[in-house]
Design a protein around this motif. Structure first.
Motif, PDB file in Angstrom:
ATOM      1  N   TYR A   1       0.622  -1.077  -0.053  1.00  0.00           N
ATOM      2  CA  TYR A   1      -0.057  -0.040  -0.035  1.00  0.00           C
ATOM      3  C   TYR A   1       0.850   1.324   0.104  1.00  0.00           C
TER       4      TYR A   1
ATOM      5  N   GLU B   1       0.719   3.412  -3.647  1.00  0.00           N
ATOM      6  CA  GLU B   1      -0.147   4.086  -4.440  1.00  0.00           C
ATOM      7  C   GLU B   1      -1.412   4.319  -3.633  1.00  0.00           C
ATOM      8  N   HIS B   2      -1.534   3.732  -2.217  1.00  0.00           N
ATOM      9  CA  HIS B   2      -2.819   4.122  -1.705  1.00  0.00           C
ATOM     10  C   HIS B   2      -2.979   5.460  -1.338  1.00  0.00           C
ATOM     11  N   PRO B   3      -4.373   6.042  -1.562  1.00  0.00           N
ATOM     12  CA  PRO B   3      -4.320   7.351  -1.368  1.00  0.00           C
ATOM     13  C   PRO B   3      -4.174   7.962   0.017  1.00  0.00           C
ATOM     14  N   SER B   4      -4.188   7.082   1.242  1.00  0.00           N
ATOM     15  CA  SER B   4      -3.836   7.462   2.603  1.00  0.00           C
ATOM     16  C   SER B   4      -2.298   7.877   2.572  1.00  0.00           C
TER      17      SER B   4
ATOM     18  N   ILE C   1      -0.364   8.502  -0.020  1.00  0.00           N
ATOM     19  CA  ILE C   1      -0.148   9.439  -0.768  1.00  0.00           C
ATOM     20  C   ILE C   1      -0.380  10.826  -0.128  1.00  0.00           C
ATOM     21  N   ASN C   2      -1.549  10.818   0.737  1.00  0.00           N
ATOM     22  CA  ASN C   2      -1.735  11.949   1.256  1.00  0.00           C
ATOM     23  C   ASN C   2      -0.901  12.466   2.511  1.00  0.00           C
TER      24      ASN C   2
ATOM     25  N   THR D   1       2.186  13.898   0.827  1.00  0.00           N
ATOM     26  CA  THR D   1       1.963  15.167   0.496  1.00  0.00           C
ATOM     27  C   THR D   1       2.109  16.088   1.714  1.00  0.00           C
TER      28      THR D   1
END
Length: 256
Positions: A209, A212-215, A217-218, A221
């Protein structure tokens, strides 16, 4: 990536062995030549944690340099978890004794520390600052960058977990802002970042994960944005305060 033992649960405490390693590292300069200290290093290396803790407590009882309240607190927690009730009670008495001695001569702050104790923390503020910055930098890394940091003595995935926990130790965290190494306007944002990571579901703590998992990535960021706001443009982990104790008790300085 299978060679890493990735931590599945964020909210579990660092292992007793890792916590002992950190404690031994912090005591090295004062006690490296003491037999009890050397025995504790060997016991920890052999996973004999009860004996390692006992040796450190014996060092505190017989040593010429007295342990601070913080060290006794750590030893109390370790002894209590391992089930060394008699040793834990002794540590508790030392904590109470130190507290009673300083209460009448020094003011206690909201975290339970006196002015003189806070002055001791102030001496190490660069270390606490580096912990915070390093923890943010680690969370900007992807799998490949973390893997490149690996060595026989340094597991970057373990550090990803532990660096943040130590960076947010309340008195250390507060010292950085009290000494203005990080402007106080970023204090709440850093706390929010820690809360977000604490709430990350345990099933997402897996290599598959991380990229690429959105969590994740967030989180990367957010870490990037905080570092930029703080004016830190590089993404190089700082090894300045990273020491490793070998089986012989020798300190090995981690090189970049």
């Amino acid at each position: 990536m299978g060679k890493f033992d990735f931590l599945k649960r964020w909210n579990s405490k660092p292992s007793i062995k890792k916590r002992l390693r950190k404690l031994l590292n912090s005591l090295y300069e004062s006690f490296a030549d003491k037999q009890c200290f050397q025995q504790s290093v060997e016991y920890n290396r052999a996973d004999e944690w009860g004996l390692a803790v006992e040796s450190l407590i014996e060092l505190g009882i017989n040593g010429t340099v007295q342990f601070t309240k913080e060290v006794w607190v750590q030893l109390y927690q370790l002894a209590n978890e391992i089930g060394l009730d008699e040793y834990a009670n002794y540590c508790r008495k030392q904590i109470d004794l130190i507290a009673s001695e300083i209460y009448e001569i020094d003011e206690i702050d909201e975290l339970g520390f006196t002015k003189s104790e806070l002055e001791e923390y102030d001496k190490h503020v660069r270390f606490y600052y580096t912990n915070i910055v390093n923890s943010l930098i680690l969370f900007t890394y992807k799998s490949r960058e973390l893997a490149l940091m690996a060595s026989p003595f340094f597991n970057p995935m373990t550090e990803l977990y532990e660096e943040l926990e130590y960076a947010y130790t309340p008195v250390c965290f507060e010292t950085v802002f009290r000494k203005n190494l990080i402007p106080i306007i970023y204090k709440q944002e850093l706390r929010t970042f820690k809360t977000k990571i604490d709430r990350l579901p345990s099933e997402l703590w897996d290599w598959k994960y991380l990229e690429e998992h959105p969590s994740w990535i967030n989180i990367r960021t957010d870490a990037e944005e905080i570092l930029k706001k703080m004016g830190i443009l590089h993404r190089v982990y700082d090894y300045s305060f990273t020491n490793i104790i070998s089986s012989s008790g020798e300190v090995i300085k981690k090189k970049e």
